[in-house]
Design a protein around this motif. Structure first.
Motif, mmCIF file in Angstrom:
data_model
loop_
_atom_site.group_PDB
_atom_site.id
_atom_site.type_symbol
_atom_site.label_atom_id
_atom_site.label_comp_id
_atom_site.label_asym_id
_atom_site.label_seq_id
_atom_site.Cartn_x
_atom_site.Cartn_y
_atom_site.Cartn_z
ATOM 1 N N UNK A 187 0.824 -1.208 0.000
ATOM 2 C CA UNK A 187 0.000 0.000 0.000
ATOM 3 C C UNK A 187 0.860 1.262 0.000
ATOM 4 N N UNK A 188 2.041 1.193 0.634
ATOM 5 C CA UNK A 188 2.949 2.339 0.622
ATOM 6 C C UNK A 188 3.415 2.667 -0.783
ATOM 7 N N UNK A 189 3.756 1.645 -1.562
ATOM 8 C CA UNK A 189 4.169 1.874 -2.948
ATOM 9 C C UNK A 189 3.021 2.426 -3.781
ATOM 10 N N UNK A 190 1.823 1.906 -3.551
ATOM 11 C CA UNK A 190 0.654 2.398 -4.293
ATOM 12 C C UNK A 190 0.403 3.866 -3.978
ATOM 13 N N UNK A 191 0.372 4.212 -2.705
ATOM 14 C CA UNK A 191 0.105 5.593 -2.302
ATOM 15 C C UNK A 191 1.208 6.534 -2.800
ATOM 16 N N UNK A 192 2.477 6.100 -2.682
ATOM 17 C CA UNK A 192 3.587 6.927 -3.160
ATOM 18 C C UNK A 192 3.472 7.172 -4.665
ATOM 19 N N UNK A 193 3.098 6.124 -5.399
ATOM 20 C CA UNK A 193 2.927 6.281 -6.840
ATOM 21 C C UNK A 193 1.789 7.223 -7.187
ATOM 22 N N UNK A 194 0.659 7.091 -6.500
ATOM 23 C CA UNK A 194 -0.491 7.957 -6.772
ATOM 24 C C UNK A 194 -0.175 9.417 -6.443
ATOM 25 N N UNK A 195 0.527 9.646 -5.336
ATOM 26 C CA UNK A 195 0.907 11.005 -4.987
ATOM 27 C C UNK A 195 1.873 11.586 -6.016
ATOM 28 N N UNK A 196 2.760 10.739 -6.532
ATOM 29 C CA UNK A 196 3.697 11.194 -7.561
ATOM 30 C C UNK A 196 2.960 11.593 -8.829
ATOM 31 N N UNK A 197 1.906 10.870 -9.169
ATOM 32 C CA UNK A 197 1.140 11.194 -10.377
ATOM 33 C C UNK A 197 0.474 12.564 -10.256
ATOM 34 N N UNK A 198 0.098 12.954 -9.030
ATOM 35 C CA UNK A 198 -0.511 14.269 -8.837
ATOM 36 C C UNK A 198 0.485 15.390 -9.138
ATOM 37 N N UNK A 199 1.770 15.111 -8.904
ATOM 38 C CA UNK A 199 2.796 16.121 -9.165
ATOM 39 C C UNK A 199 2.919 16.431 -10.649
ATOM 40 N N UNK A 200 2.408 15.538 -11.489
ATOM 41 C CA UNK A 200 2.478 15.738 -12.935
ATOM 42 C C UNK A 200 1.366 16.659 -13.426
ATOM 43 N N UNK A 201 0.371 16.934 -12.583
ATOM 44 C CA UNK A 201 -0.762 17.750 -12.991
ATOM 45 C C UNK A 201 -0.462 19.228 -12.793
ATOM 46 N N UNK A 202 -1.002 20.049 -13.688
ATOM 47 C CA UNK A 202 -0.815 21.481 -13.545
ATOM 48 C C UNK A 202 -1.567 22.042 -12.351
ATOM 49 N N UNK A 203 -2.753 21.471 -12.074
ATOM 50 C CA UNK A 203 -3.563 21.895 -10.937
ATOM 51 C C UNK A 203 -3.948 20.663 -10.122
#
Length: 314
Positions: free
Chosen positions: A48-64
């Motif tokens: 779950x830590x890897x999943x959450x870390x990955x999902x949070x990283x994907x948010x960094x790719x968004x402009x907003x």
């Protein structure tokens, strides 16, 4: 396409987390994993830590990033939205499975574990289809993309599980065999994808894009811009042939050959510190190899928009 590290980390980390989570959900109900709550907590925390870390990283790719929740409403037409819905939905059965496995015993966790495994696979498939549904990019719009994503997720998950069992002193022959089989499957899927990209005919050429093919060969007389614009920076990224060959070699070595050899060594060594060390090294090598593979996955993708900037085919 320009390889953004946030997306590379997201697809690599979340894929490994979902692969491990799926295997835990499938195997724990059959009593194939240690009954120790400490092992269960460590395995679930890692997945779950890897999943959450990955999902949070994907948010960094968004402009907003604060508007990311709006993407969940477009699940009828968008694979990105379906991925988000599936990712969020997976946490519900995963939570039930975790409680049942840790506090009620693995025998009670059956249905929740199997639903968790299915939802993890669905989420990885949705991630792959974000790219496989993009017809303007022939390197992505083919059946090998979801196959590779699912196979690599299973491989990294199996290697992590084998490493966890080894470090817990619970190394088992079947886990090393599972790791070996998953590496072979992922290697075959990735080679199939590379072969397809190398041999498939271009989807479009400068002649078909302009509709002037009946006249003869079309070539660019003058660039539309005096410097690179957004399209060229994001969709016209160029990776040198020499670098691509080198990175494919690194991928084959780190993601497949080394993990296979190290997993075989862990199998031969049997339970003990050596087996755990080899399994851990196999998982670490695969992590580096998958990052190289994922960088190439984006860097070698060629959008048809580049035809209007001088590319001969796409």
């Amino acid at each position: 396409m320009h390889p953004a590290f946030s997306i590379i980390f997201f697809t690599s980390a979340a894929g490994a987390g979902y692969g491990l989570l799926a295997l835990l959900g499938l195997l724990a109900p059959f009593g194939l994993l240690p009954a120790s709550p400490l092992f269960g907590f460590a395995a679930l925390a890692l997945a779950l830590g890897l999943v959450v870390a990955g999902l949070l990283s994907s948010l960094a790719h968004l402009g907003r990033p604060e508007r990311a929740w709006r993407a969940l409403s477009q699940w009828r037409s968008s694979w990105l939205s379906r991925e988000g819905v599936a990712a969020v939905a997976t946490f519900l059965p995963a939570g039930v499975f975790a409680i049942a496995w840790l506090f009620l015993g693995s025998g009670v966790a059956g249905v929740a574990g199997w639903i968790t495994a299915a939802m993890a696979a669905v989420t990885v498939y949705c991630t792959a289809m974000i790219y496989a549904s993009l017809k303007p990019i022939r390197q992505w719009a083919n059946p090998w993309v979801p196959r590779s994503y699912l196979a690599l997720s299973l491989m990294t998950g199996a290697l992590l599980l084998n490493a966890l069992l080894g470090m817990a002193g619970q190394a088992a022959g079947w886990s090393s065999l599972l790791a070996l089989a998953s590496v072979a499957l992922a290697w075959a899927a990735k080679e199939g994808h590379w072969r397809h990209c190398a041999t498939a005919r271009p989807v479009s050429t400068a002649e078909t894009a302009t509709g002037l093919g009946h006249i003869g060969r079309v070539r660019l007389l003058d660039a539309p811009h005096s410097e690179d614009n957004y399209l060229l920076k994001e969709m016209g990224f160029r990776v040198g042939r020499r670098h691509a060959v080198r990175l494919r070699f690194i991928t084959r070595l780190a993601a497949f050959a080394l993990p296979a050899a190290l997993s075989l060594g862990a199998l031969v060594a049997g339970p003990g510190a050596l087996s755990g060390t080899l399994a851990l090294l196999a998982a670490a090598a695969a992590a580096l190899g998958v990052i190289a593979e994922r960088w190439l996955f984006f860097a070698e993708a060629k959008h048809t928009v580049t035809l209007f900037y001088g590319a001969g085919e796409a």
